[in-house]
Design a protein around this motif. Structure first.
Motif, PDB file in Angstrom:
ATOM      1  N   ASN A 109     -16.880 -17.472  21.701  1.00  0.00           N
ATOM      2  CA  ASN A 109     -15.908 -18.278  20.961  1.00  0.00           C
ATOM      3  C   ASN A 109     -16.553 -19.531  20.379  1.00  0.00           C
ATOM      4  O   ASN A 109     -15.860 -20.439  19.962  1.00  0.00           O
ATOM      5  CB  ASN A 109     -14.726 -18.644  21.870  1.00  0.00           C
ATOM      6  CG  ASN A 109     -13.489 -18.978  21.078  1.00  0.00           C
ATOM      7  OD1 ASN A 109     -13.291 -18.463  19.977  1.00  0.00           O
ATOM      8  ND2 ASN A 109     -12.650 -19.844  21.611  1.00  0.00           N
ATOM      9  N   GLY A 110     -17.867 -19.581  20.368  1.00  0.00           N
ATOM     10  CA  GLY A 110     -18.568 -20.696  19.750  1.00  0.00           C
ATOM     11  C   GLY A 110     -18.266 -22.026  20.417  1.00  0.00           C
ATOM     12  O   GLY A 110     -17.830 -22.081  21.569  1.00  0.00           O
ATOM     13  N   ALA A 111     -18.474 -23.103  19.670  1.00  0.00           N
ATOM     14  CA  ALA A 111     -18.280 -24.452  20.206  1.00  0.00           C
ATOM     15  C   ALA A 111     -16.850 -24.676  20.683  1.00  0.00           C
ATOM     16  O   ALA A 111     -16.610 -25.409  21.649  1.00  0.00           O
ATOM     17  CB  ALA A 111     -18.662 -25.492  19.155  1.00  0.00           C
ATOM     18  N   ALA A 112     -15.862 -24.048  20.041  1.00  0.00           N
ATOM     19  CA  ALA A 112     -14.450 -24.223  20.428  1.00  0.00           C
ATOM     20  C   ALA A 112     -14.174 -23.678  21.823  1.00  0.00           C
ATOM     21  O   ALA A 112     -13.243 -24.121  22.495  1.00  0.00           O
ATOM     22  CB  ALA A 112     -13.537 -23.537  19.417  1.00  0.00           C
ATOM     23  N   GLY A 113     -14.999 -22.732  22.275  1.00  0.00           N
ATOM     24  CA  GLY A 113     -14.773 -22.133  23.580  1.00  0.00           C
ATOM     25  C   GLY A 113     -15.729 -22.605  24.657  1.00  0.00           C
ATOM     26  O   GLY A 113     -15.691 -22.111  25.769  1.00  0.00           O
ATOM     27  N   ARG A 114     -16.566 -23.579  24.329  1.00  0.00           N
ATOM     28  CA  ARG A 114     -17.588 -24.034  25.287  1.00  0.00           C
ATOM     29  C   ARG A 114     -16.957 -24.652  26.529  1.00  0.00           C
ATOM     30  O   ARG A 114     -16.077 -25.492  26.458  1.00  0.00           O
ATOM     31  CB  ARG A 114     -18.517 -25.045  24.658  1.00  0.00           C
ATOM     32  CG  ARG A 114     -19.610 -25.536  25.622  1.00  0.00           C
ATOM     33  CD  ARG A 114     -20.587 -26.494  24.975  1.00  0.00           C
ATOM     34  NE  ARG A 114     -21.085 -26.046  23.687  1.00  0.00           N
ATOM     35  CZ  ARG A 114     -22.031 -25.110  23.505  1.00  0.00           C
ATOM     36  NH1 ARG A 114     -22.564 -24.524  24.557  1.00  0.00           N
ATOM     37  NH2 ARG A 114     -22.424 -24.777  22.299  1.00  0.00           N
ATOM     38  N   VAL A 115     -17.440 -24.185  27.696  1.00  0.00           N
ATOM     39  CA  VAL A 115     -17.042 -24.759  28.985  1.00  0.00           C
ATOM     40  C   VAL A 115     -18.319 -25.145  29.702  1.00  0.00           C
ATOM     41  O   VAL A 115     -19.273 -24.359  29.759  1.00  0.00           O
ATOM     42  CB  VAL A 115     -16.223 -23.765  29.836  1.00  0.00           C
ATOM     43  CG1 VAL A 115     -15.966 -24.319  31.223  1.00  0.00           C
ATOM     44  CG2 VAL A 115     -14.919 -23.424  29.135  1.00  0.00           C
ATOM     45  N   VAL A 172     -18.662 -19.048  32.173  1.00  0.00           N
ATOM     46  CA  VAL A 172     -19.413 -20.006  32.988  1.00  0.00           C
ATOM     47  C   VAL A 172     -19.124 -19.799  34.475  1.00  0.00           C
ATOM     48  O   VAL A 172     -19.945 -20.132  35.324  1.00  0.00           O
ATOM     49  CB  VAL A 172     -19.125 -21.464  32.523  1.00  0.00           C
ATOM     50  CG1 VAL A 172     -17.831 -21.979  33.075  1.00  0.00           C
ATOM     51  CG2 VAL A 172     -20.262 -22.397  32.883  1.00  0.00           C
ATOM     52  N   TYR A 173     -17.966 -19.206  34.797  1.00  0.00           N
ATOM     53  CA  TYR A 173     -17.574 -18.990  36.197  1.00  0.00           C
ATOM     54  C   TYR A 173     -17.865 -17.576  36.697  1.00  0.00           C
ATOM     55  O   TYR A 173     -17.458 -17.210  37.793  1.00  0.00           O
ATOM     56  CB  TYR A 173     -16.089 -19.301  36.373  1.00  0.00           C
ATOM     57  CG  TYR A 173     -15.769 -20.728  35.993  1.00  0.00           C
ATOM     58  CD1 TYR A 173     -16.317 -21.792  36.703  1.00  0.00           C
ATOM     59  CD2 TYR A 173     -14.943 -21.005  34.918  1.00  0.00           C
ATOM     60  CE1 TYR A 173     -16.053 -23.103  36.346  1.00  0.00           C
ATOM     61  CE2 TYR A 173     -14.664 -22.320  34.561  1.00  0.00           C
ATOM     62  CZ  TYR A 173     -15.231 -23.366  35.274  1.00  0.00           C
ATOM     63  OH  TYR A 173     -14.970 -24.658  34.920  1.00  0.00           O
ATOM     64  N   VAL A 174     -18.579 -16.791  35.885  1.00  0.00           N
ATOM     65  CA  VAL A 174     -18.913 -15.409  36.249  1.00  0.00           C
ATOM     66  C   VAL A 174     -20.384 -15.332  36.617  1.00  0.00           C
ATOM     67  O   VAL A 174     -21.248 -15.887  35.927  1.00  0.00           O
ATOM     68  CB  VAL A 174     -18.593 -14.456  35.074  1.00  0.00           C
ATOM     69  CG1 VAL A 174     -19.040 -13.037  35.397  1.00  0.00           C
ATOM     70  CG2 VAL A 174     -17.102 -14.488  34.757  1.00  0.00           C
ATOM     71  N   SER A 175     -20.687 -14.650  37.692  1.00  0.00           N
ATOM     72  CA  SER A 175     -22.076 -14.525  38.171  1.00  0.00           C
ATOM     73  C   SER A 175     -22.929 -13.687  37.235  1.00  0.00           C
ATOM     74  O   SER A 175     -22.445 -12.725  36.623  1.00  0.00           O
ATOM     75  CB  SER A 175     -22.097 -13.863  39.551  1.00  0.00           C
ATOM     76  OG  SER A 175     -21.546 -14.710  40.512  1.00  0.00           O
TER      77      SER A 175
END
Length: 169
Positions: free
Chosen positions: A108-114, A140-143
């Motif tokens: 989702n590009g920069a709009a979806g960055r976590v 980011v929360y997935v292994s």
């Protein structure tokens, strides 16, 4: 036009017994079907109601079945309705160190960055929670993945593979 009160099954049975098994109306006219006919009409009506509930409550079919699973390593991960932290929650259920079914993932590009500590990712994974809710979590929360890249366990929806389509919800 005259109005008559509805007839209960008990009243119907009593009228049939009193009339020697012959079905007659309130004015003495002969009725067709009797108790069996009434029961069949009631059953048919019930089936129609159940069918309409099933059709109305049906969800659109997935573009493809879940093809994998991913492990959520973090605690209290929120499940969203789309690929951004600004999207509403899909459920109040939060994911904590659990394996979930995954449909796909997309960038989702920069709009979806976590970003969480040293980890950052623009990919989002479409999952089914243990409570059976379909929604999105940040990769980011997935292994198993690297920063700003897809994670193993779910197909990637992108221009290189038109058979993967996450956009059905």
């Amino acid at each position: 036009m005259t109005h008559t009160a509805p007839v209960t099954i008990e009243q119907e049975r009593h009228e049939l017994e009193a009339d020697g098994g012959q079905a007659t109306g309130r004015g003495g006219e002969r009725r067709r079907g009797g108790l069996v006919g009434r029961a069949l009409r009631t059953f048919a009506g019930l089936l129609a109601v159940v069918a309409s509930i099933l059709v109305v409550g049906a969800q659109p079919a997935a573009a493809h079945p879940p093809t994998g699973s991913v492990y959520v390593w973090a605690s209290d991960v929120r499940v969203r309705t789309c690929q951004s932290t600004t999207c509403s929650l899909a459920t109040n259920e939060r994911l904590t160190r659990v394996r979930v079914q995954a449909y796909c993932q997309m960038d989702n590009g920069a709009a979806g960055r976590v970003t969480d500590g040293p980890y950052t990712n623009t990919y989002w994974v479409q999952v089914i929670t243990p409570g059976r809710t379909l929604g999105w979590i940040s990769a980011v929360y997935v292994s198993g993945g690297s920063n700003n890249s897809p994670v193993p366990g779910a197909p990637v929806d992108g221009p290189s593979d038109p058979t993967i389509d996450c956009e059905f919800i």
